[in-house]
Design an enzyme around this catalytic site. Structure first.
Site, PDB file in Angstrom:
ATOM      1  N   ARG A 211      45.224  22.938  31.773  1.00 30.25           N
ATOM      2  CA  ARG A 211      43.489  23.486  31.538  1.00 30.25           C
ATOM      3  C   ARG A 211      43.133  23.264  30.414  1.00 30.25           C
ATOM      4  NH1 ARG A 211      42.403  26.618  36.855  1.00 30.25           N
ATOM      5  NH2 ARG A 211      43.810  25.514  38.030  1.00 30.25           N
ATOM      6  N   GLU A 213      41.050  24.494  28.634  1.00 31.61           N
ATOM      7  CA  GLU A 213      40.441  25.909  28.461  1.00 31.61           C
ATOM      8  C   GLU A 213      39.822  25.775  26.959  1.00 31.61           C
ATOM      9  OE1 GLU A 213      39.651  27.772  30.943  1.00 31.61           O
ATOM     10  OE2 GLU A 213      41.325  27.756  32.348  1.00 31.61           O
ATOM     11  N   ARG A 219      44.763  35.948  28.244  1.00 34.15           N
ATOM     12  CA  ARG A 219      45.397  35.537  29.686  1.00 34.15           C
ATOM     13  C   ARG A 219      45.051  34.176  29.871  1.00 34.15           C
ATOM     14  NH1 ARG A 219      40.690  36.565  33.049  1.00 34.15           N
ATOM     15  NH2 ARG A 219      38.924  37.276  31.595  1.00 34.15           N
ATOM     16  N   HIS A 220      44.803  33.285  29.038  1.00 38.46           N
ATOM     17  CA  HIS A 220      44.753  31.733  29.329  1.00 38.46           C
ATOM     18  C   HIS A 220      45.648  30.980  28.662  1.00 38.46           C
ATOM     19  CE1 HIS A 220      40.734  33.159  30.971  1.00 38.46           C
ATOM     20  NE2 HIS A 220      40.818  32.273  31.729  1.00 38.46           N
ATOM     21  N   GLU A 357      42.552  38.485  37.606  1.00 42.38           N
ATOM     22  CA  GLU A 357      42.779  37.573  38.752  1.00 42.38           C
ATOM     23  C   GLU A 357      44.138  37.199  38.756  1.00 42.38           C
ATOM     24  OE1 GLU A 357      39.772  34.233  39.238  1.00 42.38           O
ATOM     25  OE2 GLU A 357      41.924  33.282  39.692  1.00 42.38           O
ATOM     26  N   SER A 360      43.840  32.429  43.188  1.00 45.49           N
ATOM     27  CA  SER A 360      42.557  31.934  44.018  1.00 45.49           C
ATOM     28  C   SER A 360      43.071  31.267  45.334  1.00 45.49           C
ATOM     29  CB  SER A 360      41.626  30.841  43.445  1.00 45.49           C
ATOM     30  OG  SER A 360      40.964  31.416  42.257  1.00 45.49           O
ATOM     31  N   ARG A 408      50.914  35.027  34.853  1.00 50.12           N
ATOM     32  CA  ARG A 408      49.997  36.007  35.226  1.00 50.12           C
ATOM     33  C   ARG A 408      50.686  37.260  36.079  1.00 50.12           C
ATOM     34  NH1 ARG A 408      43.671  34.750  35.481  1.00 50.12           N
ATOM     35  NH2 ARG A 408      43.405  33.580  33.448  1.00 50.12           N
TER      36      ARG A 408
HETATM   37  P1  AMO Z   1      42.507  28.708  40.093  1.00 46.90           P
HETATM   38  O1  AMO Z   1      41.711  27.720  39.385  1.00 46.90           O
HETATM   39  O2  AMO Z   1      41.637  29.814  40.330  1.00 46.90           O
HETATM   40  O3  AMO Z   1      42.578  27.859  41.475  1.00 46.90           O
HETATM   41  O4  AMO Z   1      43.909  29.023  39.796  1.00 46.90           O
HETATM   42  C1  AMO Z   1      44.853  29.590  40.379  1.00 46.90           C
HETATM   43  C2  AMO Z   1      45.528  30.535  39.308  1.00 46.90           C
HETATM   44  O5  AMO Z   1      46.274  29.975  38.563  1.00 46.90           O
HETATM   45  C3  AMO Z   1      46.060  31.055  37.439  1.00 46.90           C
HETATM   46  N1  AMO Z   1      45.336  30.046  36.257  1.00 46.90           N
HETATM   47  C4  AMO Z   1      45.826  30.330  34.748  1.00 46.90           C
HETATM   48  N2  AMO Z   1      46.858  30.814  34.537  1.00 46.90           N
HETATM   49  C5  AMO Z   1      46.841  30.794  32.874  1.00 46.90           C
HETATM   50  N3  AMO Z   1      46.286  30.234  32.123  1.00 46.90           N
HETATM   51  C6  AMO Z   1      44.980  29.203  32.766  1.00 46.90           C
HETATM   52  N4  AMO Z   1      44.309  28.433  32.053  1.00 46.90           N
HETATM   53  C7  AMO Z   1      45.050  29.427  34.361  1.00 46.90           C
HETATM   54  N5  AMO Z   1      44.288  28.624  35.125  1.00 46.90           N
HETATM   55  C8  AMO Z   1      44.619  29.300  36.106  1.00 46.90           C
HETATM   56  C9  AMO Z   1      45.662  31.809  37.616  1.00 46.90           C
HETATM   57  C10 AMO Z   1      44.661  31.482  38.804  1.00 46.90           C
HETATM   58  O6  AMO Z   1      44.224  32.752  39.524  1.00 46.90           O
HETATM   59  N6  AMO Z   1      43.405  24.837  43.465  1.00 46.90           N
HETATM   60  C11 AMO Z   1      43.444  26.454  43.232  1.00 46.90           C
HETATM   61  C12 AMO Z   1      44.094  27.120  43.980  1.00 46.90           C
HETATM   62  C13 AMO Z   1      43.981  27.058  45.699  1.00 46.90           C
HETATM   63  O7  AMO Z   1      42.788  27.220  46.033  1.00 46.90           O
HETATM   64  O8  AMO Z   1      44.924  26.875  46.203  1.00 46.90           O
HETATM   65  C14 AMO Z   1      43.163  26.941  41.757  1.00 46.90           C
HETATM   66  O9  AMO Z   1      43.686  26.001  40.989  1.00 46.90           O
HETATM   67  O10 AMO Z   1      46.312  33.022  38.066  1.00 46.90           O
END
Ligand code: AMO
Ligand code: ATP
Length: 434
Positions: A211, A213, A219-220, A357, A360, A408
């Protein structure tokens, strides 16, 4: 190494060869001690200067901290030794001397800066607490994998170099693929759905997601480990049941198999297993409860994403893991199915830890026409996703799934302040190596 005994296994009466790192040397005059450390723990090596070979004493006491040595000798009971036993050396070999100028000293009690630790992860992971985090992380992944297999899922691995993004256009890392534009995958979303439509039906993947970001937060990460699930003939309620099972299995495995590590991290006493069913709050109830806490300057209204402060206020109010269900369709991705009787309302859900969170998920749109219309509504070109959408023409069952952030889960379980503590070599805005 042949004939090597781990320090934790050295018993009084044994004659052993141990191998490891020099943790510290304490010279008290007539007597001196070297503490040798390996993966299993530490052991005291005793040097009685007048009674031992001079060369052996000089080598043992002259060796710099963190050098690798092997020691052969008899093990005796010694109540004053840190572990109750000690070795009187007969042979000692310096296998790999360490530079006395250490960038990070594993035996130091004071914590170094996180960036120094991350730059010197090998040395950092010679500390008991840091070793414990990664042993627990491994146990969490093992328990997760075992749980999925126990409930009948097949493990899959999907490409990380892809042609399209799925989780919103701005967070993609572009790369060049033989002259063509490509991206690092943000989520196995589309591939796992394609497999839910195959005879595998129920699949999981534990793998990296990428990502881009923009923000630098505790937490990212820019590269994270996603624990993904997708199941055919499932709805969002079933997917919530599965994720609840996975999270509980991970906690139970850590409680059962990592007691020493929890002790080392000083969280053994307060390590509680999540109990009972995780409450399932609708998004509407969630914003009402957040507003009622009075913690936010501005009241939330329908359609708002939940701000971090709001998540924390609600987390404190609920006090444990909980789901937020029935999110507004407009803030969930195109692949999430809407409720049949209200298209403003999606089947999307999040699993929350009181701090943040974790997950998702949702039921997916499996009807071809509705799926293609959803792409258009979100400003995406369905032609670019033809490799995905066309499979929805050939018998795609209703299906649902989720993505659980591995780091997480580790971070919240172990009460770590920063997600970077939960990954060996984190990728963030400032960090591309090591
Ligand atoms: P989402 O984008 O919410 O959903 O990602 C799912 C979970 O992945 C973790 N996460 C991260 N952890 C750390 N750093 C990040 N940059 C980061 N981005 C995401 C979080 C988050 O809740 N395709 C959907 C999932 C689905 O519907 O099956 C998805 O990617 O804990
Ligand atoms: P001992 O009475 O066991 O022969 P010592 O009096 O000869 O020991 P010292 O040089 O006086 O040895 O010991 C210095 C310190 O080290 C003392 O505080 C002693 O208690 C401690 N010590 C001695 N032997 C051990 C050991 N095997 N493990 C841990 N501490 C020890």
């Amino acid at each position: 190494m042949q004939n090597r005994t781990y320090t934790a296994d050295a018993e009084p009466g044994d004659h052993v060869t141990v191998a490891g790192w020099v943790h510290e040397v304490r010279d008290l005059g007539g007597i001196a001690f070297l503490i040798l450390r390996d993966t299993s723990g530490k052991i005291q090596i005793k040097f009685e200067k007048d009674e031992m070979d001079e060369e052996l004493v000089d080598t043992g006491l002259g060796v710099a901290r963190e050098s690798v040595i092997t020691v052969t000798g008899a093990v005796d009971e010694e109540p004053r030794a840190p572990t109750g036993v000690e070795i009187t050396p007969e042979e000692l070999e310096v296998v790999a001397p360490a530079d006395p100028q250490l960038p990070l000293d594993p035996s130091e009690k004071v914590d170094a800066e996180l960036s120094t630790r991350l730059d010197n992860r090998t040395l950092d992971l010679r500390k008991d607490e840091v070793q414990a985090i990664f042993e627990i992380r491994a146990e969490i992944l093992r328990a997760t994998r075992d749980h999925f297999r126990k409930v009948g899922c097949t493990e899959i691995t999907t490409p990380k170099i892809v042609a399209t993004g799925t989780e919103g256009g701005t967070e993609l890392f572009p790369i060049t693929y033989f002259g063509e534009e490509a991206f690092m995958n943000q989520s196995p979303q589309l591939f796992k759905q394609l497999m839910a439509g195959s005879n595998l039906e129920e699949v999981f993947e534990i793998g990296p997601i990428f990502r881009a970001e923009e923000h630098n937060t505790p937490r990212h990460l820019n590269e994270a480990t996603s624990i993904d699930y997708e199941g055919a003939f499932c709805d969002h309620h079933d997917a919530m049941d599965v994720v609840e099972g996975v999270v509980k299995a991970a906690y139970e495995a850590v409680a059962e198999n990592c007691a020493d590590q929890l002790e080392t991290l000083d969280i053994a006493d307060e390590f509680d297993l999540p109990e009972g069913d995780f409450p399932r709050l609708s998004y509407e109830e969630a914003i009402e409860r957040i507003n009622a806490t009075g913690e936010l300057d501005e009241q939330l209204v329908w359609g708002d994403d939940l701000p971090t402060e709001g998540e924390k206020a609600l987390g404190a109010d609920v006090g444990g893991h909980y789901f937020i269900t029935d999110w507004p369709s407009e803030i969930k991705p195109f692949y999430i199915m809407d409720h049949e009787d209200d298209e403003q309302l999606s089947t999307g859900f999040d699993l929350m830890h009181p701090e943040m969170e974790l997950v998702s998920g949702g039921q997916r749109e499996h009807r071809y026409d509705e799926l293609v219309a959803g792409f258009e509504q979100q400003g995406l070109d369905p032609d670019q996703f033809e490799y995905y959408t066309k499979m929805f023409k050939y018998g795609m069952p209703p299906h649902a799934g989720f993505g659980l952030g591995g780091e997480r889960l580790v971070m919240t379980m172990l009460e770590l302040d920063n997600i970077r503590e939960a990954v060996l070599f984190p990728r963030d805005r400032q960090r591309l190596s090591p």
